[in-house]
Design an enzyme around this catalytic site. Structure first.
Site, PDB file in Angstrom:
ATOM      1  N   HIS B  42       0.852  -1.190   0.000  1.00 47.74           N
ATOM      2  CA  HIS B  42       0.000   0.000   0.000  1.00 47.74           C
ATOM      3  C   HIS B  42       0.884   1.236   0.000  1.00 47.74           C
ATOM      4  O   HIS B  42       1.511   1.559   0.995  1.00 47.74           O
ATOM      5  CB  HIS B  42      -0.919  -0.004   1.217  1.00 47.74           C
ATOM      6  N   ASP B  44       1.129   4.979  -0.309  1.00 50.14           N
ATOM      7  CA  ASP B  44       0.517   6.310  -0.280  1.00 50.14           C
ATOM      8  C   ASP B  44       1.289   7.268  -1.168  1.00 50.14           C
ATOM      9  O   ASP B  44       2.508   7.379  -1.048  1.00 50.14           O
ATOM     10  CB  ASP B  44       0.544   6.863   1.149  1.00 50.14           C
ATOM     11  N   ASP B 166      -7.641   1.805   2.092  1.00 48.30           N
ATOM     12  CA  ASP B 166      -7.239   2.667   3.210  1.00 48.30           C
ATOM     13  C   ASP B 166      -8.179   3.830   3.505  1.00 48.30           C
ATOM     14  O   ASP B 166      -8.191   4.308   4.634  1.00 48.30           O
ATOM     15  CB  ASP B 166      -5.818   3.187   2.957  1.00 48.30           C
ATOM     16  N   HIS B 409      -5.936   9.853  -0.589  1.00 47.48           N
ATOM     17  CA  HIS B 409      -6.626   9.863   0.704  1.00 47.48           C
ATOM     18  C   HIS B 409      -5.801  10.440   1.844  1.00 47.48           C
ATOM     19  O   HIS B 409      -6.285  10.493   2.977  1.00 47.48           O
ATOM     20  CB  HIS B 409      -7.139   8.464   1.050  1.00 47.48           C
TER      21      HIS B 409
END
Lengths: 997, 997
Positions: B42, B44, B166, B409
């Site tokens: 994941h 970001d 997420d 996000h």
């Protein structure tokens, strides 16, 4: 079509050519500052985690480190770009990884090795400690690694450079041994901060170390101190462990950093070159367990190299390239200059004025003793395996490996975490179990009478006889003790067997011998964990043949007849035998010791136990462990408040130790075999002073612990001997159990020494002995394990014997050295052997006695539930490998069976030059004499010390030094041999592979 | 030889066969519990570090994360073993990495993609936030990623599954948009803890989400909630970021752990299967920035799979294999069962009774507004580029990308570190600079009069006019403002130009228009950082043609003639125009608002600013951020003491907010164009209530900050409107600026809701509007950015507008949300638009007005140092793309030039079903009408919403659900078209690739 054939041929040719070692070196550009960029990973074989935890990468809560991944990823990284290079050091890890690899991976790795892209450096099983190790085990651990490399990789796998980057001070013997293994150079990381201050400014970081006072040029070793211990230049770490910023080379990004990174690198290179003598410098890129994701490291290093060298177009003189220590060494050699030399050692090590690494000389005294004991078993097992032709070398491997691992600089050194120390002990213990199996199989041959059926041998060890415990023989009717003498000289000594009853003991001839029974003291009975019901010790004097055994048959006396032993208290106690008189006053003070034969008298002003308070951390400021102190120390002490005494560091709060008690109690009792003074200092310290019949030395067995810490003070316990010797600041300690170096209080031979720690700064490793002397008297102490020792006043020797501390000393282990067992502080028991003679006559004693202590007769026990007659009918009771005793100044260091008819043998002359008027002379040995019961030597070849290269093929680089060489040239004599008769010069070790017909 | 040819042929055949997507799936064993093991990372695109820092892996002091290494190492890991699979999500990272790769690596990656070993999931430029994003930008960011994938990988690169693992709550619109892009399913990680409690126990973790109240089955999306958010099952992390123990499979080691590891894994699988409906379960193996050293992860996963499946021989029912979300989805589809459905959304999200993630709806209000402003520029730039045929799409890429990144996000959500927020703003700013260049090149065509030479256009933006600052025009004689209307409807609105002097303003016809000058308040002048010397704002009413521009020429008045503006204080202030009357009493209290045409009156009990005290951390217990709360919450509040209010979490200390002042001051002043009440609450909060001539809504511009923190209390500022509406617990908020959902106070539609946070638990995202109503009255508020809002009492709406907090809320960002500028707390200025009408009539207002606010006319400025005559001779002053205004219920969402004669166009019906009696009807549009000035449409093809797949090729999986489908079936009408005239049903977006002749 011709074209294709030619091409194919070329490819095959290229693939089959090996180009490794010096042939694979980039020697840079003589007009540039050449930076040898050396990617490496420093992989401790145990420290904060165990060897297994490090290998697999488990317990990352303790430390992130997984060696399997390092090696996996190195293979991929080297495969990506043929410019890249890597070195690997620790065979404990590499061999395990190798065993898990597919043929595909192995072939790839061989290709790397054969092209110099992967280079093995040092190549020992571990990177051994240098302060607390014995030369026998240093040689063994190196040999084990080099044997693996030789078998798997041949010539290109053989390291040329020693790599002791992490150990905490450096012994001269280590360098000498490496030289004798054929190494061309040695690099290490840690040198004393004051030493470095001088070397930094005089471009003398690199030198020719004349590593033996006896061996001449064969002990010379080019030695370099690395610029930043072994770490990556600041701001250039690309490893996932605490990395700096990567090279960001997208010019469009605000974070683009190539110009700044290149500038800093060039500055770093220029700064480093100020401290080094040539236009070649080395930069290690690595650290503890780095390169787990080697791709990331190399990706950035590739870029760094590319962008730094691109600046040559703009006039930069910096030329950086992937290299190895070997190639750096070779480049230095090619510079063809003269180097300064060095004849002393690098002890003790301090990294700042209050950071003397002299505590670890004593740390974990139980492990230090267990390591010695394990080696004793290992060497005996090798001998028994060989002499019995059992060919069970594989079953000894576990112990060989455990011993090799135990040499690691965070193993026997005592600087590992508690659970790791436990793991080392477990490994040794598992190894010993395997060895015992070999011993039994060997004895089943050796104990069998010729022509008789093979006897059933189920011997066991009693490793806890030091606390008078041997549970299997408790209350039994009959048992046998077999003692193996692993030396090539006969031995007379005493065995103490803890018993619940009295026994009649028969020697190998069946003669009932005189034995004594002595009650076991309450001190021993109270040792935590002792489970024995034995109440007495049976004292037995034994005589063993050379390289052989004798068995003693024990049979329970039908009626208990324990003599009343007269025990005196609060009376003067005089111990006296044929050689020695020892006087202890009614208060328990050792007063004097007299060599009766020479009429030499030594008066003790004082003798007893003291404690130093180990520095605690008073301030909240606990600095990170990687503080480096290399330059400039303002005098203010408070800045070093963070420095506690710990596993590594000995930092006493005050320079005057406290006596453990103000008064002591004395018991005195004598039997025909031994006279004993038991002196109790307090409820946790005592000693027994023992004088055995016909023994020339005095044995002191001390028992220390649990060290109380209810007062929240860490304590470091010393045993001090204050005499009236006028020792004139000088004292003498051995280097790894071999050559002895003179120490001078508050003095360093090679630099002006500023005293900052009057006690700790005078401590040196004592592996086997320490002495002081004056013209006609020498007072010598032999130890049973490595300890730290010093002479802080003329006439005085102190030896640190136990430590219990409450703070971590911030050197990485992250744990206070606070050993416990059975929920109490650990109790340590050990021995000193005291000898008084003239300096001229002392060598004979300490040389012979220390070898005998190091390779003691090994007692193995066996229950026997039938009569002595039955025993003597079935079992041989004494036997020797040798027809005769060999010369006293020759020691059998190794006797190992390689194959059915092939053996590895190391013999050594173990006296120094001019030490003894008889035994310091060159001496002849006929190898065949060792093979009496094995066979006729068919051929033998002399090898390098590690046993993996024929000596005739050893071709070391030549170095020039600015001083005259003062040693003797042993090289010629080394090769002299007539048939199997070999000459040994003082301190010469010779290694042979011997094939029998 | 034949044999060889056949072999070669076979190899080629295998290599050229693509087997990806569902064809590459292992569907397990129907008799077993099939565990889909999904390795993932994941990543970001900014959070604790910036996008660049994450990509390169710099600033590891903040976080260890380097995406370049992840992708490097994945290539090697997939190459090692063809069973291994990996998914990749964020194209912001992947595309950058891809651009750096060699052809060799690219071909290898293509091979992985074509064989399903590397699967792109979601495939957006980022994983966008769902609460604070606008649908326009969600579509854009997905399109950008899918365009990259389509170009580089074609069919096998196209993702089939949405992956919102997420984000902090999930919007219905997001699901609807994904469905319209052709996605077959969506997986996410976070659902409310109470929701999960129910789903866990009823095997309803997976469902069919009916994601639009208007679009029917085309909005249905199979949706699954992952079992552990997106993390690795406990104790099975093999990633170097906080790893658990590896698989230790050397049976000889004491640490050998295979049996225990296998047992735990099987238990984990069985436990998970209790919560899921079929014999397929998914286990994500990954986490934030994991797989940097993928070799290590896969080495252990390989072993885990091998040893777990080996237990099938001993009767184990667990069958584990490498899989992907796509294959897991496909396996579920193949089970062919009926699934429950869901029609509401997943807001608000709470992970424990006091952990409501409703703060981030408002966090970083300045960034949230700047993101909207940037999109406005982006859409205008695309239009201008297209209409001018400038073909400068590449130069818009920076802004497209910056906008895509901003949807992340942890970007527009406001949950990133301060320096990361600054980086997002910098990216947008750099993007705007590039866009401005395109705007100028486009205007140099569009402003040139036909037949005249190309005019020189050097326009600039004045982005700080919101604080009455536009430095380039200060004191200048003449300048021009060109306003571009990006909508397909004409617009009348007002421009406020900060000036130092008075100006005469000519409209595009050359007519001098009436303007007003209003003094700039001290409040504005005191805003930190304002550098302008402007003292007045010039108010200009403008009228713009559809999709076109008008220019207004400003010429300095020769003599300053500032009218005396009558300012009243402490008097009742009545603002009134043709539509609206607003009454404010002498104390500054808004009293009532009257829709004059409909005679609808709304009385305010209260209107003003309040602050909640954000919960601080009182205890020392600061828990780690990854605390998961899924089951069992004893009522005791103290256990949640650690939960502070922060970037994510809104946790007020008390449920009653404090008024920011007890009294307020009022100034009232009116010009012909605007009537203003300036109400000052205290020295850091004020509002201007403005009623413009001929406007139906009331504008409230509020200014908040610097929020004082000298009292060490964090403050969350709301603007509250308490009316006499009987709203019966209901309120309405939009989903990503599109469909509106009904909210009911203290209620959740799908589970029994226990109230633990009476305020925070009722907050919902307000992207564009919030309203309350009763039978005949509706009070609607439009916002200029995303904010959090609630109706905590009947008749009341509160909107959180600013937050300043002193503690981190432990959700990962590790920083308190304490924004400052110029060394003071950040000042925020924004607008609410208030509208009062009947519910039936309100839609027309809020639908049209919100699109107009979202895509406002863009004012660009140009200095001009010659006369108006010269200007009007050289420059066209007004122009429209369209012959006529298009239907009011149709919105032009995207107009982008792909190639010279190829365009991407998105149009939408933006009214909901039954919302308005006229505009909720299906509506026809002729596409050709948009191409008036471009050319004749040659051909056009309808695409999926993302614009990368022909709609006719979209073939989504079919799912069954246990409820009747209540929507209308739009599928058929979607495809209906006659020539270029297209029908649009309510809320339908249609995307076309259009080629002109």
């Amino acid at each position: 079509m011709n074209f294709y054939f030619i091409l194919t041929f070329c490819v095959i040719t290229i693939q089959s050519t090996k180009k490794c070692g010096y042939d694979a070196c980039n020697l840079g550009d003589s007009t540039k500052l050449n930076v040898h960029l050396v990617p490496h990973s420093h992989d401790d074989v145990g420290f904060v985690k165990t060897l297994d935890e490090y290998y697999y990468g488990s317990r990352t809560d303790l430390q992130h480190a997984g060696v399997q991944y390092i090696l996996d990823s190195i293979v991929l990284a080297l495969d990506e770009n043929s410019d890249r290079r890597f070195i690997y050091v620790e065979m404990a890890f590499f061999s395990r990884w190798w065993n898990e690899q597919s043929e595909i991976v192995r072939n790839k790795v061989k290709e790397f090795v054969n092209s110099g892209r992967l280079e093995f450096i040092s190549g020992g099983w571990c990177m051994n400690d240098e302060a607390t190790t014995h030369y026998n085990s240093i040689i063994d651990q190196h040999s084990l690694g080099l044997e693996f490399l030789n078998e798997q990789f041949g010539e290109c796998g053989r390291p040329k450079v020693g790599w002791q980057i992490d150990p905490f001070g450096h012994s001269r013997e280590q360098a000498s041994l490496l030289a004798q293994m054929g190494f061309d150079g040695l690099f290490f990381g840690r040198a004393d901060y004051q030493d470095l201050q001088k070397r930094n400014t005089t471009k003398s970081m690199e030198m020719v170390w004349k590593a033996s006072a006896n061996l001449g040029q064969q002990s010379w070793l080019f030695t370099g101190i690395l610029p930043r211990r072994y770490s990556t230049p600041p701001t250039f770490s690309f490893d996932f462990i605490a990395p700096d910023d990567p090279i960001i080379d997208d010019v469009n990004l605000p974070d683009y950093n190539v110009p700044q990174r290149v500038r800093t690198f060039i500055e770093t290179a220029h700064n480093e070159s100020l401290e080094y003598a040539t236009n070649h410098i080395i930069m290690t890129f690595g650290g503890d367990f780095q390169y787990e994701n080697a791709l990331a490291n190399y990706k950035n290093l590739d870029k760094l190299i590319q962008y730094v060298n691109a600046q040559q177009m703009n006039g930069s003189d910096v030329n950086v390239f992937y290299s190895t220590p070997t190639c750096y060494l070779y480049a230095l050699n090619k510079v063809n200059r003269s180097w300064i030399s060095k004849t002393d050692d690098f002890f003790p090590h301090a990294h700042h004025p209050h950071g003397f690494w002299t505590g670890f000389y004593t740390s974990r005294p139980a492990l230090k003793r267990f390591e010695r004991y394990s080696n004793n078993i290992l060497q005996v097992t090798r001998q028994l395996n060989a002499f019995s032709n059992s060919q069970l070398r594989n079953q000894i491997f576990n112990l060989s490996e455990a011993m090799a691992v135990a040499q690691h600089h965070d193993a026997v050194s005592g600087t590992e975490r508690q659970h790791v120390a436990d793991d080392y002990a477990l490994r040794l213990s598992i190894g010993i179990d395997g060895a015992l199996n070999v011993i039994n199989q060997a004895y089943s041959k050796l104990l069998s009478k010729e022509g008789h059926s093979r006897v059933n041998v189920q011997q066991f060890l009693c490793p806890l006889t030091n606390i008078s415990e041997c549970l299997p023989i408790e209350n039994v009717e009959r048992f046998v003790v077999t003692l193996w003498n692993p030396t090539i000289h006969p031995v007379m000594d005493y065995l103490r067997v803890p018993v619940t009853n009295s026994y009649k003991v028969r020697d190998p001839n069946g003669t009932v011998v005189n034995v004594d029974l002595i009650p076991i003291s309450n001190i021993t009975k109270d040792i935590p964990g002792r489970m024995s019901n034995a109440t007495m010790e049976l004292i037995l004097r034994y005589n063993l043949p050379t390289l052989g055994f004798s068995s003693y048959f024990f049979e329970r006396n039908e009626e208990e007849k324990v003599e009343d032993l007269k025990i005196t208290k609060k009376e003067m106690c005089i111990l006296q035998n044929q050689y020695l008189r020892v006087e202890i006053d009614e208060q328990g003070n050792l007063q004097q010791m007299i060599n009766l034969q020479k009429n030499i008298n030594l008066t003790f002003a004082n003798h007893g136990f003291y404690w130093y308070e180990g520095k605690a951390i008073f301030s909240e400021r606990r600095l990170k462990f990687s503080i480096r102190w290399t330059k400039g120390y303002p005098g203010n002490n408070s800045q070093f408040d963070f420095q506690a005494s710990g596993a590594y560091i000995f930092r006493p709060v005050t320079q005057n130790p406290t006596p453990v008690s103000t008064k002591r109690s004395l018991k005195c009792f004598k039997t025909s075999l031994v006279q004993t003074a038991l002196i109790t200092f307090n409820d946790w310290i005592s000693e027994e002073i023992r004088l055995y019949d016909e023994k020339e030395d005095l044995e002191i067995e001390w028992t220390v612990g649990p060290i109380p810490i209810e007062d929240n003070l860490g304590k470091e316990i010393i045993l001090r001997y204050d005499t009236n010797l006028a020792s004139q600041s000088k004292y003498y300690t051995d280097s790894n159990g071999r050559e002895v170096l003179q120490r001078i209080r508050n003095y360093r031979p090679t630099y002006n020494y500023t005293i900052t720690e009057p006690v700790s700064g005078n401590y040196y490793p004592v592996n086997s002995r320490i002495w002081i002397n004056e013209t006609n008297r020498q007072f010598t102490i032999l130890t049973d394990r490595s300890q730290g020792g010093a002479s802080l006043l003329d006439g005085s020797i102190e030896v640190m014997i136990h430590r219990r501390l409450l703070y971590d000393d911030h050197m990485g282990v992250g744990e206070a050295l606070n050993e416990t067992a059975f929920d109490r502080g650990l109790v340590i028991r050990g021995k000193h052997f005291l000898y008084l003679d003239s300096p001229q006559s002392s060598s004979l004693y300490h040389r012979a006695r220390s070898q005998q202590l190091f390779l003691s007769p090994l007692a193995t026990f066996q229950l026997f539930n039938s009569s002595y007659t039955n025993y003597s009918n079935g079992y041989g009771q004494t036997w020797s490998m040798l027809q005769e005793s060999l010369p006293l100044n020759i020691h059998l260091l190794t006797f190992d069976q390689l194959k059915e008819k092939e053996f590895l043998v190391r013999l050594e002359h173990y006296f120094e030059l001019n030490e003894d008027h008889i035994y310091s002379n060159p001496t002849l040995i006929d190898l065949q004499s060792l093979f009496k019961s094995i066979g006729i030597i068919d051929q033998f070849v002399e090898l390098t010390l590690d046993g993996n290269l024929e000596l005739s093929k050893m071709d070391r680089l030549h170095w020039f030094t600015d001083e005259q060489h003062s040693g003797i040239e042993n090289r010629k004599s080394l090769l002299a041999k007539q048939n199997s008769t070999i000459i040994f010069n003082p301190m010469q070790i010779r290694t042979f592979r011997i094939a029998i017909a």
